[in-house]
Scaffold this motif. Structure first.
Motif, PDB file in Angstrom:
ATOM      1  N   GLU A   1       0.735  -0.921  -0.167  1.00 13.05           N
ATOM      2  CA  GLU A   1      -0.698   0.160  -0.336  1.00 13.05           C
ATOM      3  C   GLU A   1       0.788   0.944   0.200  1.00 13.05           C
ATOM      4  O   GLU A   1       0.794   2.068  -0.499  1.00 13.05           O
ATOM      5  N   GLN A   2       1.530   1.165   0.729  1.00 14.97           N
ATOM      6  CA  GLN A   2       2.832   1.844   1.072  1.00 14.97           C
ATOM      7  C   GLN A   2       3.616   2.462  -0.570  1.00 14.97           C
ATOM      8  O   GLN A   2       3.871   3.353  -0.629  1.00 14.97           O
ATOM      9  N   LEU A   3       3.436   1.432  -0.719  1.00 18.35           N
ATOM     10  CA  LEU A   3       4.525   1.850  -2.082  1.00 18.35           C
ATOM     11  C   LEU A   3       4.077   2.609  -2.920  1.00 18.35           C
ATOM     12  O   LEU A   3       4.465   3.228  -3.841  1.00 18.35           O
ATOM     13  N   THR A   4       2.944   1.730  -3.037  1.00 15.51           N
ATOM     14  CA  THR A   4       2.018   2.551  -4.330  1.00 15.51           C
ATOM     15  C   THR A   4       1.689   3.944  -4.320  1.00 15.51           C
ATOM     16  O   THR A   4       1.633   4.559  -5.096  1.00 15.51           O
ATOM     17  N   THR A   5       1.334   4.208  -2.720  1.00 15.28           N
ATOM     18  CA  THR A   5       1.179   5.700  -2.906  1.00 15.28           C
ATOM     19  C   THR A   5       2.430   6.918  -2.860  1.00 15.28           C
ATOM     20  O   THR A   5       2.175   8.044  -3.807  1.00 15.28           O
ATOM     21  N   GLN A   6       3.900   6.218  -2.385  1.00 13.21           N
ATOM     22  CA  GLN A   6       4.381   6.586  -2.593  1.00 13.21           C
ATOM     23  C   GLN A   6       5.181   7.163  -4.265  1.00 13.21           C
ATOM     24  O   GLN A   6       5.204   8.033  -4.716  1.00 13.21           O
ATOM     25  N   ILE A   7       4.838   6.265  -5.550  1.00 13.21           N
ATOM     26  CA  ILE A   7       5.397   5.935  -6.198  1.00 13.21           C
ATOM     27  C   ILE A   7       4.309   7.269  -7.014  1.00 13.21           C
ATOM     28  O   ILE A   7       4.883   8.373  -7.694  1.00 13.21           O
ATOM     29  N   ALA A   8       3.111   7.180  -6.294  1.00  8.48           N
ATOM     30  CA  ALA A   8       1.958   8.115  -7.247  1.00  8.48           C
ATOM     31  C   ALA A   8       2.791   9.739  -7.147  1.00  8.48           C
ATOM     32  O   ALA A   8       2.211  10.576  -7.712  1.00  8.48           O
ATOM     33  N   GLN A   9       2.436   9.696  -5.502  1.00  6.28           N
ATOM     34  CA  GLN A   9       3.163  11.264  -4.659  1.00  6.28           C
ATOM     35  C   GLN A   9       4.484  11.957  -5.255  1.00  6.28           C
ATOM     36  O   GLN A   9       4.569  13.047  -5.676  1.00  6.28           O
ATOM     37  N   THR A  10       5.269  10.964  -5.914  1.00 10.32           N
ATOM     38  CA  THR A  10       6.499  11.078  -5.778  1.00 10.32           C
ATOM     39  C   THR A  10       6.465  11.534  -7.517  1.00 10.32           C
ATOM     40  O   THR A  10       6.757  12.378  -7.975  1.00 10.32           O
TER      41      THR A  10
ATOM     42  N   VAL B   1       0.431 -18.715   5.649  1.00  6.56           N
ATOM     43  CA  VAL B   1      -1.061 -19.283   4.975  1.00  6.56           C
ATOM     44  C   VAL B   1      -1.461 -20.197   3.686  1.00  6.56           C
ATOM     45  O   VAL B   1      -1.455 -21.131   3.362  1.00  6.56           O
ATOM     46  N   GLU B   2       0.405 -20.185   3.009  1.00  2.00           N
ATOM     47  CA  GLU B   2       0.371 -20.933   2.176  1.00  2.00           C
ATOM     48  C   GLU B   2      -0.448 -20.879   0.749  1.00  2.00           C
ATOM     49  O   GLU B   2      -0.421 -21.659  -0.085  1.00  2.00           O
ATOM     50  N   LYS B   3      -1.134 -19.972   0.112  1.00  2.00           N
ATOM     51  CA  LYS B   3      -2.071 -19.597  -0.860  1.00  2.00           C
ATOM     52  C   LYS B   3      -1.021 -19.039  -2.636  1.00  2.00           C
ATOM     53  O   LYS B   3      -0.417 -18.009  -2.356  1.00  2.00           O
ATOM     54  N   GLN B   4      -0.876 -20.091  -3.060  1.00  2.00           N
ATOM     55  CA  GLN B   4      -0.041 -19.713  -4.311  1.00  2.00           C
ATOM     56  C   GLN B   4      -0.421 -18.454  -5.238  1.00  2.00           C
ATOM     57  O   GLN B   4      -0.012 -18.121  -5.807  1.00  2.00           O
ATOM     58  N   ASN B   5      -2.090 -19.257  -5.067  1.00  2.00           N
ATOM     59  CA  ASN B   5      -2.281 -17.775  -6.421  1.00  2.00           C
ATOM     60  C   ASN B   5      -3.538 -16.534  -6.056  1.00  2.00           C
ATOM     61  O   ASN B   5      -3.796 -16.031  -6.714  1.00  2.00           O
ATOM     62  N   SER B   6      -3.295 -16.318  -4.623  1.00  2.00           N
ATOM     63  CA  SER B   6      -3.906 -14.708  -4.344  1.00  2.00           C
ATOM     64  C   SER B   6      -3.179 -14.161  -4.753  1.00  2.00           C
ATOM     65  O   SER B   6      -1.202 -13.720  -4.859  1.00  2.00           O
ATOM     66  N   VAL B   7      -3.640 -12.385  -5.920  1.00  2.00           N
ATOM     67  CA  VAL B   7      -2.032 -11.390  -5.751  1.00  2.00           C
ATOM     68  C   VAL B   7      -3.551 -10.462  -5.129  1.00  2.00           C
ATOM     69  O   VAL B   7      -4.360 -10.037  -4.639  1.00  2.00           O
ATOM     70  N   MET B   8      -2.102  -9.401  -4.628  1.00  2.00           N
ATOM     71  CA  MET B   8      -2.920  -8.467  -4.132  1.00  2.00           C
ATOM     72  C   MET B   8      -2.979  -7.170  -4.893  1.00  2.00           C
ATOM     73  O   MET B   8      -1.852  -6.874  -6.027  1.00  2.00           O
ATOM     74  N   ARG B   9      -4.363  -6.858  -4.333  1.00  2.00           N
ATOM     75  CA  ARG B   9      -4.090  -5.604  -5.671  1.00  2.00           C
ATOM     76  C   ARG B   9      -4.543  -4.253  -5.333  1.00  2.00           C
ATOM     77  O   ARG B   9      -4.947  -3.900  -4.237  1.00  2.00           O
ATOM     78  N   THR B  10      -3.408  -3.463  -5.367  1.00  2.00           N
ATOM     79  CA  THR B  10      -3.597  -1.909  -4.518  1.00  2.00           C
ATOM     80  C   THR B  10      -3.746  -0.956  -5.482  1.00  2.00           C
ATOM     81  O   THR B  10      -2.708  -0.603  -6.954  1.00  2.00           O
ATOM     82  N   SER B  11      -4.225   0.695  -5.542  1.00  2.00           N
ATOM     83  CA  SER B  11      -4.384   1.439  -6.483  1.00  2.00           C
ATOM     84  C   SER B  11      -4.181   2.679  -5.466  1.00  2.00           C
ATOM     85  O   SER B  11      -4.568   2.755  -4.330  1.00  2.00           O
ATOM     86  N   ALA B  12      -3.550   3.833  -5.761  1.00  2.00           N
ATOM     87  CA  ALA B  12      -3.833   5.825  -5.514  1.00  2.00           C
ATOM     88  C   ALA B  12      -3.611   6.052  -6.949  1.00  2.00           C
ATOM     89  O   ALA B  12      -3.628   6.009  -7.683  1.00  2.00           O
ATOM     90  N   MET B  13      -4.788   7.121  -6.421  1.00  2.00           N
ATOM     91  CA  MET B  13      -5.116   7.685  -7.368  1.00  2.00           C
ATOM     92  C   MET B  13      -5.383   9.590  -6.758  1.00  2.00           C
ATOM     93  O   MET B  13      -5.632   9.550  -5.779  1.00  2.00           O
ATOM     94  N   LEU B  14      -4.675  10.276  -8.203  1.00  2.00           N
ATOM     95  CA  LEU B  14      -4.207  11.603  -6.951  1.00  2.00           C
ATOM     96  C   LEU B  14      -5.064  12.816  -8.361  1.00  2.00           C
ATOM     97  O   LEU B  14      -4.777  11.742  -9.876  1.00  2.00           O
ATOM     98  N   GLY B  15      -5.302  13.746  -7.711  1.00  2.00           N
ATOM     99  CA  GLY B  15      -6.021  14.824  -8.682  1.00  2.00           C
ATOM    100  C   GLY B  15      -7.405  13.922  -9.598  1.00  2.00           C
ATOM    101  O   GLY B  15      -8.453  13.959  -9.879  1.00  2.00           O
ATOM    102  N   GLU B  16      -6.915  14.481 -11.146  1.00  2.00           N
ATOM    103  CA  GLU B  16      -8.279  13.976 -11.611  1.00  2.00           C
ATOM    104  C   GLU B  16      -8.490  12.378 -11.846  1.00  2.00           C
ATOM    105  O   GLU B  16      -9.678  11.929 -12.053  1.00  2.00           O
TER     106      GLU B  16
END
Ligand code: GTP
Ligand code: ZN
Length: 182
Positions: free
Chosen positions: A113-122, A148-163
């Motif tokens: 989550e933080q990685l996503t936000t830092q990229i967007a803000q920069t 938990v050993e789950k092989q297929n789950s994918v985490m999707r995060t987003s950061a949307m700024l301005g428009e």
């Protein structure tokens, strides 16, 4: 760091003197330095003034940027893709610099989550864009190799700024272009 890796290797019951392991603390320290080199880089150096005047005010998308980071909870990799979009407002950013900004923050101890936000803000700060959208999709080794050993789950995060936050059509355009690249 070398000493710390030597301790870890000893603590699993291994023989640090054996051939294959003699240089491992040194190698592991070098690898770990590389994986965390984002702490020693500055945004200005990474961007290197590669900002170009432009009257383009349509969405620019750099999608499918490979991403390797380390989760700050287990120090295990999370691996995936970043999609970065922005709407220029007078300046466009050198194409490779988008990927360099992703690496700058990925090569640290992170949560997604933080990685996503830092990229967007920069990207926002560097370009003064009218809007920035970042989506990251990643698989976390700490959920696959252990725990938990789950092989297929994918985490999707987003950061949307301005428009990308205020304008539904802009956000939709970004999401549909990303979907097309999958
Ligand atoms: N939100 C978020 N959580 C993460 C990320 N990377 C790892 N985690 C989670 O961090 C949590 C740490 O939970 P703890 O209960 O303290 O650690 P744990 O006992 O090793 O947890 P398990 O992984 O469930 O075995 C786990 O749920 C991980 O899945 C991330 O990037 N974002
Ligand atoms: Zn983890």
């Amino acid at each position: 760091m070398e000493k710390a890796f030597a301790e870890i290797i000893k603590s699993v019951g291994e023989d640090l003197e054996r051939d294959g392991l003699v240089d491992t603390p040194k190698r592991a320290a070098k690898a770990f330095q590389f994986l965390t080199e984002g702490y020693r880089r500055k945004v200005d150096d990474v961007v290197n003034d590669a900002l170009f005047e432009s009257d383009c005010n349509e969405m620019v998308i750099v999608s499918d940027i490979e991403l390797y980071s380390l989760c700050e909870h287990h120090l295990l990799p999370f691996i995936g893709k970043a999609h970065v979009a922005y709407i220029p407002s007078g300046k466009v950013l050198g194409l490779s610099k988008v990927a360099r900004i992703v690496d700058l923050f990925a090569r640290r101890l992170q949560i997604q989550e933080q990685l996503t936000t830092q990229i967007a803000q920069t990207v926002q700060e560097v370009t003064n864009a009218a809007g920035v959208g970042v989506i990251i999709e990643a698989k976390h080794m700490c959920m696959m190799m252990r725990g938990v050993e789950k092989q297929n789950s994918v985490m999707r995060t987003s950061a949307m700024l301005g428009e990308f936050q205020s304008n539904q059509a802009t956000r939709q355009e970004f999401l549909s272009l990303i979907a097309g690249s999958r």
